[in-house]
Design an enzyme around this catalytic site. Structure first.
Site, PDB file in Angstrom:
ATOM      1  N   PRO A   2      43.121  41.965  46.348  1.00 14.42           N
ATOM      2  CA  PRO A   2      41.928  41.701  46.675  1.00 14.42           C
ATOM      3  C   PRO A   2      41.592  40.209  45.779  1.00 14.42           C
ATOM      4  O   PRO A   2      41.940  40.358  44.809  1.00 14.42           O
ATOM      5  CB  PRO A   2      41.013  42.711  45.705  1.00 14.42           C
ATOM      6  N   GLU A   3      41.282  39.463  46.480  1.00 13.78           N
ATOM      7  CA  GLU A   3      40.891  37.909  46.221  1.00 13.78           C
ATOM      8  C   GLU A   3      39.462  37.654  46.347  1.00 13.78           C
ATOM      9  O   GLU A   3      38.756  38.573  46.891  1.00 13.78           O
ATOM     10  CB  GLU A   3      41.762  36.807  46.608  1.00 13.78           C
TER      11      GLU A   3
END
Length: 271
Positions: A2-3
């Site tokens: 997750p960015e």
DNA sequence: CAATCAACCTGGGTGC
DNA sequence: TGCACCCAGGTTGATT
């Protein structure tokens, strides 16, 4: 992993799914991931209603009607899932927050690096968020970006991923942005010329916007709040494409390590 | 102070 | 097939 685009997608999902719900219970079989402790968090949040969801960098914040905030970081393999009460246990399910309306908010996380943290008030939240650099799609202008790159002689990829300098860019989007800007990820950040800085600035925005448009990259673990995959992985320019053809020149994408992390780039296109 | 690197974890992949 | 080993990467914290 997750960015910014993945966390933004979850934020939007959660805003539609759980705002207005009341927290009924929190349980975990991985107590280390609940800070400062399960009992403190439980005492503070049970009975409180959720009033809004925010994102800053890769950090999600669930604002409660009692003035407290639940901050959630998914780190490498975290998923935040909204399920019906009693739905089958999710893979790697670690923390379950039961909500009114027969719903559950679940943190599932293979590697247990993610966490849920109680933040007492806005002051404590401000302190937590003050560590983050500007948001690339919000308050990072070209001038600021230029100054950030000029401030370090480290490889430009490392600077892009440094959350204290710029928020939300992780390994996937850093690789792809550097490819779009045709810059070798090992170049010292302060050695880029004005044109390169500008190209990289635009490239960072472009890949992050594409990431959001495709609802994130589900390379291995990422799922949105309803357990669906994103599709940015179908649009990777370099990430995970070692040995495959560069979309620009047809040469081979290579993999090197920078700062201990896998880095994908095209040696012909990126100078 | 900046840079480097192990540690936090687990499961998938590799090589013998 | 079994098994030891390595690797993935966001962030923190210790060390150089």
């Amino acid at each position: 992993m997750p960015e910014l685009p993945e966390v933004e997608t979850i934020k939007r999902d959660l805003s539609a799914l759980i705002v207005g719900k009341k927290i009924l219970e929190i349980t975990t079989d991985s107590p280390k991931q609940v800070k400062p402790s399960l009992s403190v968090v439980e005492k503070s949040i049970v009975g409180a209603a959720i009033i809004k969801i925010e994102r800053r960098a890769k950090l999600l914040q669930i604002f409660l009607a009692n003035g407290q905030i639940l901050a959630i970081h998914l780190k490498l393999t975290g998923r935040l899932l909204v399920r019906k009460k009693g739905a089958p246990r999710d893979d790697w399910q670690r923390v379950v927050i039961s909500l009114s309306g027969n719903k559950e908010l679940r943190l599932a996380d293979l590697r247990k690096f993610g966490w849920v943290r109680l933040v007492k008030d806005k002051k404590e939240l401000r302190k937590l968020l003050s560590e983050f650099g500007p948001e690339p799609l919000d308050d990072l202008d070209l001038k600021k970006f230029k100054a950030i790159l000029a401030s370090s002689g480290r490889p430009v990829k490392i600077v892009l991923m440094d959350q204290k300098k710029i928020s939300g860019v992780g390994n996937i989007y850093a690789n792809d942005a550097l490819f779009l800007a045709k810059i070798d990820p090992r170049r010292p950040a302060n050695k880029l010329d004005d044109e390169e800085v500008k190209a990289l600035y635009r490239a960072v925005q472009k890949v992050l916007q594409a990431g959001i448009k495709y609802r994130g990259a589900s390379d291995q673990y990422y799922l949105d709040a309803l357990g669906r995959k994103g599709s940015y992985q179908d649009h990777f320019l370099t990430y995970g494409r070692e040995g495959e053809k560069c979309f620009d020149c047809g040469g081979k994408i290579e993999r090197v390590k920078i700062g201990g992390r896998g880095t994908f780039y095209c040696p012909q296109c990126q100078k």
